[in-house]
Scaffold this motif. Structure first.
Motif, PDB file in Angstrom:
ATOM      1  N   LEU A  49       3.841 -12.956   0.588  1.00 31.61           N
ATOM      2  CA  LEU A  49       4.620 -13.846  -0.272  1.00 31.61           C
ATOM      3  C   LEU A  49       4.117 -15.283  -0.200  1.00 31.61           C
ATOM      4  O   LEU A  49       4.452 -16.101  -1.044  1.00 31.61           O
ATOM      5  CB  LEU A  49       6.100 -13.781   0.096  1.00 31.61           C
ATOM      6  CG  LEU A  49       6.749 -12.420  -0.145  1.00 31.61           C
ATOM      7  CD1 LEU A  49       8.178 -12.416   0.386  1.00 31.61           C
ATOM      8  CD2 LEU A  49       6.715 -12.049  -1.609  1.00 31.61           C
ATOM      9  N   GLU A  50       3.312 -15.584   0.805  1.00 28.06           N
ATOM     10  CA  GLU A  50       2.715 -16.914   0.928  1.00 28.06           C
ATOM     11  C   GLU A  50       1.306 -16.952   0.351  1.00 28.06           C
ATOM     12  O   GLU A  50       0.680 -18.010   0.301  1.00 28.06           O
ATOM     13  CB  GLU A  50       2.684 -17.320   2.402  1.00 28.06           C
ATOM     14  CG  GLU A  50       4.062 -17.397   3.024  1.00 28.06           C
ATOM     15  CD  GLU A  50       4.008 -17.561   4.530  1.00 28.06           C
ATOM     16  OE1 GLU A  50       2.914 -17.771   5.084  1.00 28.06           O
ATOM     17  OE2 GLU A  50       5.080 -17.488   5.153  1.00 28.06           O
ATOM     18  N   SER A  51       0.794 -15.814  -0.079  1.00 26.89           N
ATOM     19  CA  SER A  51      -0.564 -15.715  -0.598  1.00 26.89           C
ATOM     20  C   SER A  51      -0.608 -16.069  -2.082  1.00 26.89           C
ATOM     21  O   SER A  51       0.078 -15.448  -2.888  1.00 26.89           O
ATOM     22  CB  SER A  51      -1.079 -14.287  -0.408  1.00 26.89           C
ATOM     23  OG  SER A  51      -2.150 -14.017  -1.266  1.00 26.89           O
ATOM     24  N   PRO A  52      -1.437 -17.031  -2.469  1.00 25.53           N
ATOM     25  CA  PRO A  52      -1.544 -17.369  -3.896  1.00 25.53           C
ATOM     26  C   PRO A  52      -2.043 -16.181  -4.726  1.00 25.53           C
ATOM     27  O   PRO A  52      -1.620 -16.002  -5.859  1.00 25.53           O
ATOM     28  CB  PRO A  52      -2.554 -18.514  -3.939  1.00 25.53           C
ATOM     29  CG  PRO A  52      -2.656 -19.031  -2.551  1.00 25.53           C
ATOM     30  CD  PRO A  52      -2.234 -17.922  -1.636  1.00 25.53           C
ATOM     31  N   GLU A  53      -2.921 -15.354  -4.141  1.00 23.44           N
ATOM     32  CA  GLU A  53      -3.447 -14.194  -4.867  1.00 23.44           C
ATOM     33  C   GLU A  53      -2.331 -13.187  -5.158  1.00 23.44           C
ATOM     34  O   GLU A  53      -2.222 -12.678  -6.265  1.00 23.44           O
ATOM     35  CB  GLU A  53      -4.564 -13.508  -4.067  1.00 23.44           C
ATOM     36  CG  GLU A  53      -5.815 -14.338  -3.918  1.00 23.44           C
ATOM     37  CD  GLU A  53      -5.732 -15.364  -2.782  1.00 23.44           C
ATOM     38  OE1 GLU A  53      -6.634 -16.212  -2.718  1.00 23.44           O
ATOM     39  OE2 GLU A  53      -4.783 -15.340  -1.974  1.00 23.44           O
ATOM     40  N   TYR A  54      -1.513 -12.926  -4.146  1.00 28.91           N
ATOM     41  CA  TYR A  54      -0.413 -11.983  -4.339  1.00 28.91           C
ATOM     42  C   TYR A  54       0.599 -12.542  -5.330  1.00 28.91           C
ATOM     43  O   TYR A  54       1.043 -11.835  -6.244  1.00 28.91           O
ATOM     44  CB  TYR A  54       0.297 -11.646  -3.019  1.00 28.91           C
ATOM     45  CG  TYR A  54       1.535 -10.818  -3.269  1.00 28.91           C
ATOM     46  CD1 TYR A  54       1.424  -9.475  -3.615  1.00 28.91           C
ATOM     47  CD2 TYR A  54       2.805 -11.385  -3.214  1.00 28.91           C
ATOM     48  CE1 TYR A  54       2.556  -8.716  -3.892  1.00 28.91           C
ATOM     49  CE2 TYR A  54       3.930 -10.629  -3.483  1.00 28.91           C
ATOM     50  CZ  TYR A  54       3.804  -9.303  -3.822  1.00 28.91           C
ATOM     51  OH  TYR A  54       4.924  -8.568  -4.112  1.00 28.91           O
ATOM     52  N   MET A  55       0.975 -13.786  -5.165  1.00 30.73           N
ATOM     53  CA  MET A  55       1.991 -14.374  -6.039  1.00 30.73           C
ATOM     54  C   MET A  55       1.521 -14.397  -7.494  1.00 30.73           C
ATOM     55  O   MET A  55       2.315 -14.162  -8.408  1.00 30.73           O
ATOM     56  CB  MET A  55       2.373 -15.766  -5.550  1.00 30.73           C
ATOM     57  CG  MET A  55       3.089 -15.748  -4.197  1.00 30.73           C
ATOM     58  SD  MET A  55       4.546 -14.675  -4.142  1.00 30.73           S
ATOM     59  CE  MET A  55       5.673 -15.584  -5.187  1.00 30.73           C
ATOM     60  N   ALA A  56       0.235 -14.658  -7.722  1.00 35.55           N
ATOM     61  CA  ALA A  56      -0.294 -14.663  -9.088  1.00 35.55           C
ATOM     62  C   ALA A  56      -0.277 -13.252  -9.678  1.00 35.55           C
ATOM     63  O   ALA A  56       0.148 -13.052 -10.829  1.00 35.55           O
ATOM     64  CB  ALA A  56      -1.706 -15.241  -9.107  1.00 35.55           C
ATOM     65  N   ALA A  57      -0.727 -12.269  -8.908  1.00 33.60           N
ATOM     66  CA  ALA A  57      -0.738 -10.883  -9.381  1.00 33.60           C
ATOM     67  C   ALA A  57       0.688 -10.388  -9.616  1.00 33.60           C
ATOM     68  O   ALA A  57       0.968  -9.699 -10.602  1.00 33.60           O
ATOM     69  CB  ALA A  57      -1.464  -9.993  -8.379  1.00 33.60           C
ATOM     70  N   ARG A  58       1.582 -10.745  -8.723  1.00 28.07           N
ATOM     71  CA  ARG A  58       2.991 -10.360  -8.830  1.00 28.07           C
ATOM     72  C   ARG A  58       3.587 -10.885 -10.134  1.00 28.07           C
ATOM     73  O   ARG A  58       4.225 -10.148 -10.881  1.00 28.07           O
ATOM     74  CB  ARG A  58       3.763 -10.925  -7.627  1.00 28.07           C
ATOM     75  CG  ARG A  58       5.238 -10.697  -7.629  1.00 28.07           C
ATOM     76  CD  ARG A  58       5.888 -11.480  -6.466  1.00 28.07           C
ATOM     77  NE  ARG A  58       7.270 -11.142  -6.283  1.00 28.07           N
ATOM     78  CZ  ARG A  58       8.269 -11.653  -6.979  1.00 28.07           C
ATOM     79  NH1 ARG A  58       8.024 -12.549  -7.920  1.00 28.07           N
ATOM     80  NH2 ARG A  58       9.511 -11.273  -6.760  1.00 28.07           N
ATOM     81  N   GLN A  59       3.380 -12.172 -10.407  1.00 29.00           N
ATOM     82  CA  GLN A  59       3.938 -12.765 -11.617  1.00 29.00           C
ATOM     83  C   GLN A  59       3.317 -12.161 -12.871  1.00 29.00           C
ATOM     84  O   GLN A  59       4.004 -11.929 -13.864  1.00 29.00           O
ATOM     85  CB  GLN A  59       3.761 -14.289 -11.614  1.00 29.00           C
ATOM     86  CG  GLN A  59       4.528 -14.970 -12.723  1.00 29.00           C
ATOM     87  CD  GLN A  59       6.026 -14.695 -12.651  1.00 29.00           C
ATOM     88  OE1 GLN A  59       6.648 -14.922 -11.615  1.00 29.00           O
ATOM     89  NE2 GLN A  59       6.619 -14.202 -13.721  1.00 29.00           N
ATOM     90  N   GLU A  60       2.021 -11.888 -12.822  1.00 35.15           N
ATOM     91  CA  GLU A  60       1.354 -11.280 -13.971  1.00 35.15           C
ATOM     92  C   GLU A  60       1.935  -9.885 -14.249  1.00 35.15           C
ATOM     93  O   GLU A  60       2.128  -9.500 -15.393  1.00 35.15           O
ATOM     94  CB  GLU A  60      -0.151 -11.197 -13.723  1.00 35.15           C
ATOM     95  CG  GLU A  60      -0.943 -10.899 -14.968  1.00 35.15           C
ATOM     96  CD  GLU A  60      -2.440 -10.977 -14.747  1.00 35.15           C
ATOM     97  OE1 GLU A  60      -3.160 -10.294 -15.496  1.00 35.15           O
ATOM     98  OE2 GLU A  60      -2.896 -11.696 -13.842  1.00 35.15           O
ATOM     99  N   ALA A  61       2.228  -9.133 -13.187  1.00 38.10           N
ATOM    100  CA  ALA A  61       2.829  -7.810 -13.347  1.00 38.10           C
ATOM    101  C   ALA A  61       4.228  -7.918 -13.950  1.00 38.10           C
ATOM    102  O   ALA A  61       4.584  -7.153 -14.863  1.00 38.10           O
ATOM    103  CB  ALA A  61       2.875  -7.089 -12.001  1.00 38.10           C
ATOM    104  N   ILE A  62       5.016  -8.849 -13.469  1.00 36.63           N
ATOM    105  CA  ILE A  62       6.362  -9.060 -14.004  1.00 36.63           C
ATOM    106  C   ILE A  62       6.282  -9.456 -15.478  1.00 36.63           C
ATOM    107  O   ILE A  62       7.019  -8.937 -16.321  1.00 36.63           O
ATOM    108  CB  ILE A  62       7.120 -10.120 -13.179  1.00 36.63           C
ATOM    109  CG1 ILE A  62       7.399  -9.579 -11.769  1.00 36.63           C
ATOM    110  CG2 ILE A  62       8.411 -10.549 -13.875  1.00 36.63           C
ATOM    111  CD1 ILE A  62       7.878 -10.634 -10.783  1.00 36.63           C
TER     112      ILE A  62
END
Length: 95
Positions: A49-62
């Motif tokens: 949840l602190e990873s910019p890569e994860y947060m970007a992919a997460r938001q793109e999926a949403i």
């Protein structure tokens, strides 16, 4: 531990290791699901949840699911007229 699916208004309770409920997760394009999983697997103990890569992919999926759930911009009458030639007006026939 459980939380709600990341899609607004879904409300499905899912394990914290999952981003979305099954219904919504499989609406995400496969390459994007892979990106989310890859980013999560780097730090699956919630540090992702602190990873910019994860947060970007997460938001793109949403956003991808939200786009699929969004109602179309045309009205039902417009759609019917477009698909049924007998419902077109005379000005369209001469165009």
């Amino acid at each position: 531990m459980y939380h709600n699916c990341a899609i607004p208004d879904c409300g499905a309770r899912i394990p914290t290791s999952m981003l979305m409920c099954r219904r919504h997760w499989f609406m995400v394009p496969r390459p994007l699901r892979d990106r989310v999983n890859d980013a999560w697997s780097i730090a699956p103990d919630m540090r992702a949840l602190e990873s910019p890569e994860y947060m970007a992919a997460r938001q793109e999926a949403i956003d991808a699911v939200a786009a699929l759930l969004r109602p179309s911009t045309g009205t039902a009458a417009e759609s019917s007229a477009a698909s049924d030639p007998s419902r077109r007006d005379a000005s369209q026939e001469n165009a």
